[in-house]
Design an enzyme around this catalytic site. Structure first.
Site, short mmCIF file in Angstrom:
data_model
loop_
_atom_site.label_atom_id
_atom_site.label_comp_id
_atom_site.label_asym_id
_atom_site.label_seq_id
_atom_site.Cartn_x
_atom_site.Cartn_y
_atom_site.Cartn_z
N GLY A 1 0.81 -1.22 0.00
CA GLY A 1 0.00 0.00 0.00
C GLY A 1 0.84 1.26 0.00
O GLY A 1 2.07 1.23 -0.20
N ARG B 1 -2.39 -9.07 -1.70
CA ARG B 1 -2.12 -9.30 -3.13
C ARG B 1 -0.61 -9.50 -3.29
O ARG B 1 0.16 -9.17 -2.37
CB ARG B 1 -2.62 -8.15 -4.00
CG ARG B 1 -2.10 -6.81 -3.60
CD ARG B 1 -2.95 -5.66 -4.18
NE ARG B 1 -2.61 -4.42 -3.52
CZ ARG B 1 -1.82 -3.48 -4.01
NH1 ARG B 1 -1.28 -3.63 -5.20
NH2 ARG B 1 -1.56 -2.38 -3.34
N ASP C 1 -4.03 -12.20 4.53
CA ASP C 1 -5.29 -11.47 4.55
C ASP C 1 -5.57 -11.16 6.03
O ASP C 1 -5.74 -12.08 6.85
CB ASP C 1 -6.38 -12.38 3.96
CG ASP C 1 -7.78 -11.81 4.13
OD1 ASP C 1 -7.92 -10.74 4.76
OD2 ASP C 1 -8.73 -12.45 3.64
N TYR D 1 -14.31 5.52 8.36
CA TYR D 1 -12.84 5.49 8.48
C TYR D 1 -12.44 6.08 9.84
O TYR D 1 -11.65 5.48 10.59
CB TYR D 1 -12.26 6.32 7.33
CG TYR D 1 -10.75 6.44 7.31
CD1 TYR D 1 -9.94 5.38 6.97
CD2 TYR D 1 -10.15 7.67 7.58
CE1 TYR D 1 -8.56 5.52 6.91
CE2 TYR D 1 -8.77 7.82 7.51
CZ TYR D 1 -7.99 6.74 7.18
OH TYR D 1 -6.62 6.88 7.11
N1 SER Z 1 -4.83 10.28 3.76
C1 SER Z 1 -5.94 9.68 4.43
C2 SER Z 1 -7.17 9.78 3.64
O1 SER Z 1 -7.32 10.75 2.92
C3 SER Z 1 -6.16 10.33 5.77
O2 SER Z 1 -5.62 9.55 6.74
O3 SER Z 1 -8.01 8.95 3.75
#
Ligand code: SER
Length: 333
Positions: free
Chosen positions: A16, A41, A58, A147
């Site tokens: 990532g 992946r 995973d 989030y």
């Molecule tokens: N960069 C992240 C986002 O935009 C924030 O933690 O989701």
């Protein structure tokens, strides 16, 4: 960090945005063989050799995490696997399962195996009722995104595992991260990376946030140092342990544009607001107070806005002219 006794480091979400650079940062500090990359992946063939040692993991599967921990004799996990804000908002159930479920599984395995755990929280852990300028370390956290909910809950869960079970959990709240290596994908702060690619390729960019949206940001080299230095810090000095505010700079799309124009004077920007990401950005702080990190583990970022812009343009011009199919177009430098 536990790794210093010869045990290995496992990085989840290693392909990532943060992981693909943190793996190399950790290997530079601790040696290639001590750092195991893992992801759901596989790396593309041209990069797979570079990622070795690599484990397929995973993070919603407890058995796969446990097997990797045992097989590689892991002492520390940098647990990065998660969905970013906009991607999470599009798939809240997947986000809860991965962001929260993954962390819970990692912490349980850490409790059973005496592992240290790094967990990245975010400016997304704050919400509209948080003081938005110089947001304090300890303040109101009522985020309005899934989030943010997983990030606040993650911060609390890490604190709980330390207080209740003695698991060595540590973490920072990252602002938007900017890098010339891995693209972010699915985040609200992604414009601050995309803008550089478009400035070099086409000399213009259409921004999905408004010109005056101010957000906290950081250049990736500082973000890597934050994770590695915090995990190596003297535990006796840490009052907070988890969720340290860290910041490198704070700017609006308009201010970033002015800075880019110092190098590419004919660069143009226009705006096509994405209401979902604009609402997320509006709920996040303008700037963070990082004094706790400075006091407790000597945090000190190296890059401000002018230094970051200069380096991003220099690095990306080389990268895009060397390998990218689109080539370098509209470069007015
Ligand atoms: N960069 C992240 C986002 O935009 C924030 O933690 O989701």
């Amino acid at each position: 960090m536990n790794t210093l006794d010869g045990k290995r480091i496992l990085v989840t979400g290693a392909l990532g945005q943060i992981g693909s650079e943190l793996v190399h940062g950790l290997r530079r500090r601790y040696g290639k063989d001590l750092v195991v990359a893992s992801d759901i992946r596989y790396a593309p063939p041209e990069e797979s050799q570079e990622m070795e040692p690599f484990a397929y993991v995973d993070c919603t599967n407890e058995t796969q995490i446990s097997e990797a921990i045992r097989r590689w004799d892991v002492g520390t996990v940098f647990h990065l696997a998660s969905l970013l804000s906009a991607a999470a908002e599009a798939k809240p159930h997947v986000a809860w399962n991965l962001n929260m479920g993954g962390l819970y599984r990692v912490l349980e395995i850490a409790r059973e195996n005496n592992l240290a755990v790094f967990f990245p929280s975010s400016i997304g852990a704050f919400g509209p009722s948080t003081p938005s300028v110089k947001t304090p370390q300890d303040t109101i956290q009522r985020p309005t995104t899934i989030y943010g909910v997983t990030k606040v809950a993650g911060e609390l869960l890490c604190d709980y595992y330390f207080q209740r079970f003695g698991v060595d959990t540590r973490g920072v709240r990252y602002p938007g991260l900017i890098s010339h290596i891995a693209p972010p994908g699915g985040g609200t702060t992604d414009y601050a990376v995309d803008i550089f690619y478009e400035a070099i390729r086409h000399g213009r960019y259409t921004c999905f946030l408004s010109a005056e949206t101010r957000l906290d940001m950081m250049y990736m080299p500082d973000a890597l140092d934050a994770a590695i230095d915090l995990m190596a810090a003297d535990a006796d000095r840490l009052v907070h342990r988890n969720a340290f505010n860290v910041t490198g700079m704070s700017f609006t799309p308009e201010e970033l544009t002015s800075e880019i124009r110092k190098h590419l004077p004919r660069f143009e920007i226009d705006y096509q607001i994405d209401p979902v990401r604009q609402a997320i950005a509006d709920s996040w702080p303008d700037s963070l107070d990082d004094s706790a990190a400075r006091a407790e583990w000597d945090w000190s970022p190296r890059y401000d806005l002018p230094m970051m812009v200069e380096d991003m343009l220099r690095q990306l011009e080389v990268k895009l002219s060397a390998g990218d199919g689109a080539g370098v177009k509209g470069n007015t430098r």
